[in-house]
Design a protein around this motif. Structure first.
Motif, PDB file in Angstrom:
ATOM      1  N   THR A 230       0.848  -1.194   0.000  1.00 53.73           N
ATOM      2  CA  THR A 230       0.000   0.000   0.000  1.00 53.73           C
ATOM      3  C   THR A 230       0.880   1.239   0.000  1.00 53.73           C
ATOM      4  OG1 THR A 230      -1.770  -1.142   1.185  1.00 53.73           O
ATOM      5  CG2 THR A 230      -1.794   1.263   1.248  1.00 53.73           C
TER       6      THR A 230
ATOM      7  N   ARG B  27      -2.943   4.120  -2.144  1.00 52.29           N
ATOM      8  CA  ARG B  27      -3.190   3.196  -3.251  1.00 52.29           C
ATOM      9  C   ARG B  27      -2.957   1.760  -2.774  1.00 52.29           C
ATOM     10  NH1 ARG B  27       0.508   3.894  -8.465  1.00 52.29           N
ATOM     11  NH2 ARG B  27      -0.112   6.057  -8.065  1.00 52.29           N
TER      12      ARG B  27
ATOM     13  N   SER C  24      -2.351  -2.522  -7.260  1.00 50.55           N
ATOM     14  CA  SER C  24      -2.900  -1.564  -8.214  1.00 50.55           C
ATOM     15  C   SER C  24      -1.959  -1.439  -9.412  1.00 50.55           C
ATOM     16  CB  SER C  24      -3.087  -0.198  -7.550  1.00 50.55           C
ATOM     17  OG  SER C  24      -4.028  -0.265  -6.498  1.00 50.55           O
TER      18      SER C  24
ATOM     19  N   ASP D 200      -6.954   1.439  -9.528  1.00 55.59           N
ATOM     20  CA  ASP D 200      -7.152   0.749  -8.247  1.00 55.59           C
ATOM     21  C   ASP D 200      -8.283  -0.258  -8.453  1.00 55.59           C
ATOM     22  OD1 ASP D 200      -8.038  -0.031  -5.733  1.00 55.59           O
ATOM     23  OD2 ASP D 200      -8.057   1.990  -4.888  1.00 55.59           O
TER      24      ASP D 200
ATOM     25  N   TYR E  30      -7.930   9.598  -1.895  1.00 52.70           N
ATOM     26  CA  TYR E  30      -8.133   8.528  -0.921  1.00 52.70           C
ATOM     27  C   TYR E  30      -8.644   9.064   0.412  1.00 52.70           C
ATOM     28  CZ  TYR E  30      -6.471   4.993  -4.076  1.00 52.70           C
ATOM     29  OH  TYR E  30      -6.375   4.114  -5.136  1.00 52.70           O
TER      30      TYR E  30
END
Length: 386
Positions: free
Chosen positions: A327, A332, A336, A350, A383
């Protein structure tokens, strides 16, 4: 979310970090955000708009990968067969071992044959002249033209390693585009339009600009030694000897967002299915789990530049995309997909959250620190908004 994203992008332009920018976010259900700030060219009045046309450079690679995988689905390409089956010239590639006392290259046959999978995963051994002093030395010794020349002779560079041995970012996807042409019997401009762009409604994405696209094209800006921007007259060769599947396309934010949404939608387009769902799933699998993608060293007017989105993090490569294995600090999720273009156009996909982001400006060379900072702030705000 929209207000925060507007603030980040507008501030980057106001500080002079970017001449102009268009950015957008989409989910499987459609656009979530779109914003345009600044101007298409420093010193000119035309503002950035959502339909501004950008040179997307290596974002072309994802499109070429989709074209290859369509032909894999049709049983016309075997990813693991020798690629020379489709393009004899690939059977003539040689590995560069060094140079003799006269400065001439020492070459040998590769230990294994190049496959189309090697090309899509950048493990073929091919590199780029702008990232390899050895290739530049070879070009000087042999009179081989630059990869930016759009001449067929520019592809006649040696391998830097045996196929499958290591990751080398380079002209592999240009060769993959040549395979699409050889197998389909269509040039890339025609193939992309018939099999990808028209089904998706991507009317502004093309190699050769029409008058409508030329009128909306953003200027590519270079960086002076004092880090200020200067407008250039740089345009991708409009009468190329070959269409560059690795970096020749122009597009707009709405068009490329449509392409990214197709991948989020497991291959479904506006009016047609472009890929099977299982093909999209296969494209997202890390193909080099035993390797990690290395930093690329690029020269710029402000010094040597390391291109690494996630320093200290292990990164892989799928069929056509960078894969973050952890991550990211911006949020993200691991697994991804992402990549970008030389003029600092950038995207991520994503698959876990069904989300794609796109950030487009026109600054060369790649990985301008100000552009990357704005992109990362943009992504982090997305995010936070989730």
């Amino acid at each position: 979310m929209s207000a925060g994203l507007d603030r980040i992008l507008a501030a980057a332009v106001e500080r002079g970090d970017l001449p102009g920018v268009v950015a957008t976010v989409a989910t499987r259900d459609g656009p979530l955000y779109e914003g345009a700030f600044g101007r298409r060219s420093i010193g000119k009045p035309e503002p950035m708009t959502s339909d501004t046309v950008f040179w997307i450079a290596s974002m072309t690679k994802a499109v070429t990968t989709v074209a290859v995988m369509q032909l894999v689905e049709a049983g016309r390409i075997d990813l693991d067969a020798p690629a020379s089956r489709y393009l004899g010239a690939l059977g003539e590639a040689r590995v560069l071992e060094g140079f003799d006392e006269a400065g001439q290259p020492r070459l040998r046959p590769p230990k294994t044959a190049i496959t189309t999978r090697h090309l899509l995963t950048h493990t073929s051994g091919f590199g780029y002249d702008f990232a390899s002093s050895a290739i530049r030395q070879f070009m000087k010794a042999t009179g081989t033209p630059s990869s930016a020349s759009a001449k067929n002779a520019s592809l006649a560079i040696p391998l830097l390693a045996d196929p499958g041995e290591r990751f080398n970012y380079g002209i592999s996807t240009d060769w993959a585009g040549k395979i699409v042409e050889a197998v389909s019997g269509e040039d890339l401009e025609t193939y992309f339009r018939r099999h990808i762009f028209d089904p998706l409604g991507m009317a502004d994405t093309r190699f050769v600009l029409g008058p409508a696209q030329q009128a909306r094209r953003a200027t590519v800006h270079a960086i002076r030694e004092d880090a200020s921007f200067v407008a250039t007259d740089m345009v991708v060769e409009q009468q190329p000897e070959f269409f560059s599947g690795g970096g020749g396309l122009y597009s707009t934010a709405p068009d490329y967002r449509t392409f990214l949404t197709m991948l989020l939608e497991e291959g479904r387009g506006r009016d047609a299915r472009v890929l099977k769902a299982e093909t999209v799933t296969a494209m997202a699998v890390d193909q080099i789990p035993h390797m990690t993608m290395p930093e690329m060293k690029l020269n710029s007017p402000t010094g040597l530049r390391d291109t690494n989105f996630f320093p200290g993090m292990s990164q892989g490569w799928s069929l056509g995309f960078l894969v973050n294995r952890e991550t990211s600090p911006e949020g993200r999720p691991a697994g991804s997909l992402a990549w970008g273009g030389f003029a600092n156009t950038l995207y991520w996909i994503d698959l876990k959250n069904g989300l794609a982001g796109l950030f487009m400006t026109q600054i060369v060379p790649y990985f301008d620190p100000r552009a990357i900072a704005a992109f990362k702030a943009f992504e982090a705000e997305v995010y936070r908004g989730l």
